[in-house]
Design a protein around this motif. Sequence first.
Motif, PDB file in Angstrom:
ATOM      1  N   ARG A  55       0.843  -1.190   0.000  1.00 46.43           N
ATOM      2  CA  ARG A  55       0.000   0.000   0.000  1.00 46.43           C
ATOM      3  C   ARG A  55       0.876   1.236   0.000  1.00 46.43           C
ATOM      4  NH1 ARG A  55      -1.824   0.685   4.638  1.00 46.43           N
ATOM      5  NH2 ARG A  55      -0.789  -1.027   5.709  1.00 46.43           N
ATOM      6  N   SER A  56       0.544   2.204  -0.800  1.00 45.11           N
ATOM      7  CA  SER A  56       1.310   3.452  -0.779  1.00 45.11           C
ATOM      8  C   SER A  56       0.919   4.222   0.472  1.00 45.11           C
ATOM      9  CB  SER A  56       1.023   4.278  -2.028  1.00 45.11           C
ATOM     10  OG  SER A  56      -0.345   4.610  -2.100  1.00 45.11           O
ATOM     11  N   GLY A  57       1.854   4.908   1.037  1.00 38.89           N
ATOM     12  CA  GLY A  57       1.603   5.655   2.256  1.00 38.89           C
ATOM     13  C   GLY A  57       2.827   6.447   2.617  1.00 38.89           C
ATOM     14  N   SER A  58       2.719   7.208   3.673  1.00 39.51           N
ATOM     15  CA  SER A  58       3.831   8.052   4.093  1.00 39.51           C
ATOM     16  C   SER A  58       4.865   7.224   4.839  1.00 39.51           C
ATOM     17  CB  SER A  58       3.322   9.182   4.991  1.00 39.51           C
ATOM     18  OG  SER A  58       2.419  10.009   4.301  1.00 39.51           O
ATOM     19  N   PRO A  59       6.092   7.227   4.380  1.00 40.33           N
ATOM     20  CA  PRO A  59       7.144   6.528   5.110  1.00 40.33           C
ATOM     21  C   PRO A  59       7.384   7.187   6.465  1.00 40.33           C
ATOM     22  CG  PRO A  59       7.854   7.076   2.877  1.00 40.33           C
ATOM     23  CD  PRO A  59       6.606   7.842   3.149  1.00 40.33           C
ATOM     24  N   THR A  60       8.023   6.468   7.340  1.00 44.16           N
ATOM     25  CA  THR A  60       8.396   7.021   8.636  1.00 44.16           C
ATOM     26  C   THR A  60       9.915   7.022   8.757  1.00 44.16           C
ATOM     27  OG1 THR A  60       8.173   4.846   9.656  1.00 44.16           O
ATOM     28  CG2 THR A  60       6.262   6.300   9.760  1.00 44.16           C
ATOM     29  N   TYR A  61      10.426   8.008   9.455  1.00 43.02           N
ATOM     30  CA  TYR A  61      11.868   8.177   9.609  1.00 43.02           C
ATOM     31  C   TYR A  61      12.221   8.502  11.054  1.00 43.02           C
ATOM     32  CZ  TYR A  61      11.846   8.671   4.518  1.00 43.02           C
ATOM     33  OH  TYR A  61      11.687   8.456   3.174  1.00 43.02           O
ATOM     34  N   ALA A  62      13.402   8.075  11.444  1.00 42.99           N
ATOM     35  CA  ALA A  62      13.953   8.530  12.714  1.00 42.99           C
ATOM     36  C   ALA A  62      14.286  10.011  12.581  1.00 42.99           C
ATOM     37  CB  ALA A  62      15.217   7.740  13.054  1.00 42.99           C
ATOM     38  N   ASP A  63      14.153  10.730  13.666  1.00 43.10           N
ATOM     39  CA  ASP A  63      14.435  12.165  13.627  1.00 43.10           C
ATOM     40  C   ASP A  63      15.854  12.452  13.152  1.00 43.10           C
ATOM     41  OD1 ASP A  63      12.482  12.991  16.611  1.00 43.10           O
ATOM     42  OD2 ASP A  63      11.893  12.759  14.507  1.00 43.10           O
ATOM     43  N   SER A  64      16.768  11.566  13.479  1.00 45.48           N
ATOM     44  CA  SER A  64      18.174  11.794  13.158  1.00 45.48           C
ATOM     45  C   SER A  64      18.467  11.748  11.663  1.00 45.48           C
ATOM     46  CB  SER A  64      19.051  10.774  13.881  1.00 45.48           C
ATOM     47  OG  SER A  64      18.675   9.458  13.514  1.00 45.48           O
ATOM     48  N   VAL A  65      17.553  11.201  10.878  1.00 42.03           N
ATOM     49  CA  VAL A  65      17.813  11.064   9.435  1.00 42.03           C
ATOM     50  C   VAL A  65      16.805  11.822   8.578  1.00 42.03           C
ATOM     51  CG1 VAL A  65      18.836   8.801   9.860  1.00 42.03           C
ATOM     52  CG2 VAL A  65      16.468   8.943   9.040  1.00 42.03           C
ATOM     53  N   LYS A  66      15.796  12.419   9.191  1.00 44.86           N
ATOM     54  CA  LYS A  66      14.794  13.149   8.421  1.00 44.86           C
ATOM     55  C   LYS A  66      15.439  14.247   7.590  1.00 44.86           C
ATOM     56  CE  LYS A  66      10.694  12.460  11.289  1.00 44.86           C
ATOM     57  NZ  LYS A  66       9.738  13.092  12.228  1.00 44.86           N
ATOM     58  N   GLY A  67      15.020  14.314   6.341  1.00 43.23           N
ATOM     59  CA  GLY A  67      15.566  15.316   5.447  1.00 43.23           C
ATOM     60  C   GLY A  67      16.845  14.893   4.764  1.00 43.23           C
ATOM     61  N   ARG A  68      17.444  13.802   5.216  1.00 41.96           N
ATOM     62  CA  ARG A  68      18.694  13.321   4.597  1.00 41.96           C
ATOM     63  C   ARG A  68      18.527  11.953   3.943  1.00 41.96           C
ATOM     64  NH1 ARG A  68      22.954  12.182   7.699  1.00 41.96           N
ATOM     65  NH2 ARG A  68      21.728  11.620   9.540  1.00 41.96           N
ATOM     66  N   PHE A  69      17.709  11.102   4.531  1.00 44.25           N
ATOM     67  CA  PHE A  69      17.498   9.738   4.030  1.00 44.25           C
ATOM     68  C   PHE A  69      16.119   9.624   3.409  1.00 44.25           C
ATOM     69  CE2 PHE A  69      20.500   7.278   7.145  1.00 44.25           C
ATOM     70  CZ  PHE A  69      21.519   8.164   6.824  1.00 44.25           C
ATOM     71  N   THR A  70      16.025   8.798   2.368  1.00 44.96           N
ATOM     72  CA  THR A  70      14.740   8.546   1.722  1.00 44.96           C
ATOM     73  C   THR A  70      14.592   7.062   1.468  1.00 44.96           C
ATOM     74  OG1 THR A  70      14.833  10.698   0.608  1.00 44.96           O
ATOM     75  CG2 THR A  70      13.274   9.074  -0.244  1.00 44.96           C
ATOM     76  N   ILE A  71      13.471   6.510   1.916  1.00 41.81           N
ATOM     77  CA  ILE A  71      13.180   5.108   1.655  1.00 41.81           C
ATOM     78  C   ILE A  71      12.227   5.015   0.475  1.00 41.81           C
ATOM     79  CG2 ILE A  71      11.255   5.044   3.307  1.00 41.81           C
ATOM     80  CD1 ILE A  71      12.048   2.134   3.946  1.00 41.81           C
ATOM     81  N   SER A  72      12.460   4.052  -0.385  1.00 43.41           N
ATOM     82  CA  SER A  72      11.578   3.840  -1.530  1.00 43.41           C
ATOM     83  C   SER A  72      11.548   2.352  -1.844  1.00 43.41           C
ATOM     84  CB  SER A  72      12.057   4.631  -2.752  1.00 43.41           C
ATOM     85  OG  SER A  72      13.351   4.201  -3.142  1.00 43.41           O
ATOM     86  N   ARG A  73      10.665   1.962  -2.753  1.00 42.78           N
ATOM     87  CA  ARG A  73      10.594   0.549  -3.104  1.00 42.78           C
ATOM     88  C   ARG A  73      10.227   0.389  -4.554  1.00 42.78           C
ATOM     89  NH1 ARG A  73       5.753   2.166  -2.692  1.00 42.78           N
ATOM     90  NH2 ARG A  73       3.849   0.986  -2.369  1.00 42.78           N
ATOM     91  N   ASP A  74      10.686  -0.705  -5.130  1.00 43.62           N
ATOM     92  CA  ASP A  74      10.346  -1.089  -6.498  1.00 43.62           C
ATOM     93  C   ASP A  74       9.712  -2.471  -6.385  1.00 43.62           C
ATOM     94  OD1 ASP A  74      10.279  -2.072  -9.109  1.00 43.62           O
ATOM     95  OD2 ASP A  74      12.086  -0.980  -9.682  1.00 43.62           O
ATOM     96  N   ILE A  75       8.390  -2.498  -6.429  1.00 41.37           N
ATOM     97  CA  ILE A  75       7.688  -3.756  -6.216  1.00 41.37           C
ATOM     98  C   ILE A  75       8.034  -4.772  -7.295  1.00 41.37           C
ATOM     99  CG2 ILE A  75       5.394  -4.816  -6.194  1.00 41.37           C
ATOM    100  CD1 ILE A  75       4.389  -2.377  -4.715  1.00 41.37           C
ATOM    101  N   ALA A  76       8.195  -4.324  -8.520  1.00 44.85           N
ATOM    102  CA  ALA A  76       8.512  -5.247  -9.620  1.00 44.85           C
ATOM    103  C   ALA A  76       9.833  -5.964  -9.386  1.00 44.85           C
ATOM    104  CB  ALA A  76       8.548  -4.489 -10.938  1.00 44.85           C
TER     105      ALA A  76
END
Length: 120
Positions: A55-76
């Motif tokens: 399901r698409s939705g808003s990822p969650t991040y630790a405060d220490s990495v917000k704005g620097r790290f990005t999580i993504s996925r390629d289902i295929a």
Amino acid sequence: QVQVVESGGGLVQVGGSLRLSCTASGNIFSINTMGWFRQAPGREREFVAGATWWRSGSPTYADSVKGRFTISRDIAKSTAYLQMNSLKPEDTAIYYCGIQPSDVGHYTYWGQGTQVTVSS
């Protein structure tokens, strides 16, 4: 059962970038959430980022990495990524990918980890 393999770690200078990959195999239809965790020497494993798989939705991040790290996925490709920018020495750790199945309320499957070292 879900098998998980991480890759993409390495040595990078402060301010640099790395992209980690996490490829799942096996019963991928059971995946609810994929997350990234890290463990530095002498410290407990900590949550870094997480996202629902199907399901698409808003990822969650630790405060220490917000704005620097990005999580993504390629289902295929059954692969999740962690793009890490503006790396700091305190980001040095072993990074683990975890899988939370749909019928379990916690992360159950783990990869072997990949080392990230940020040099100053």
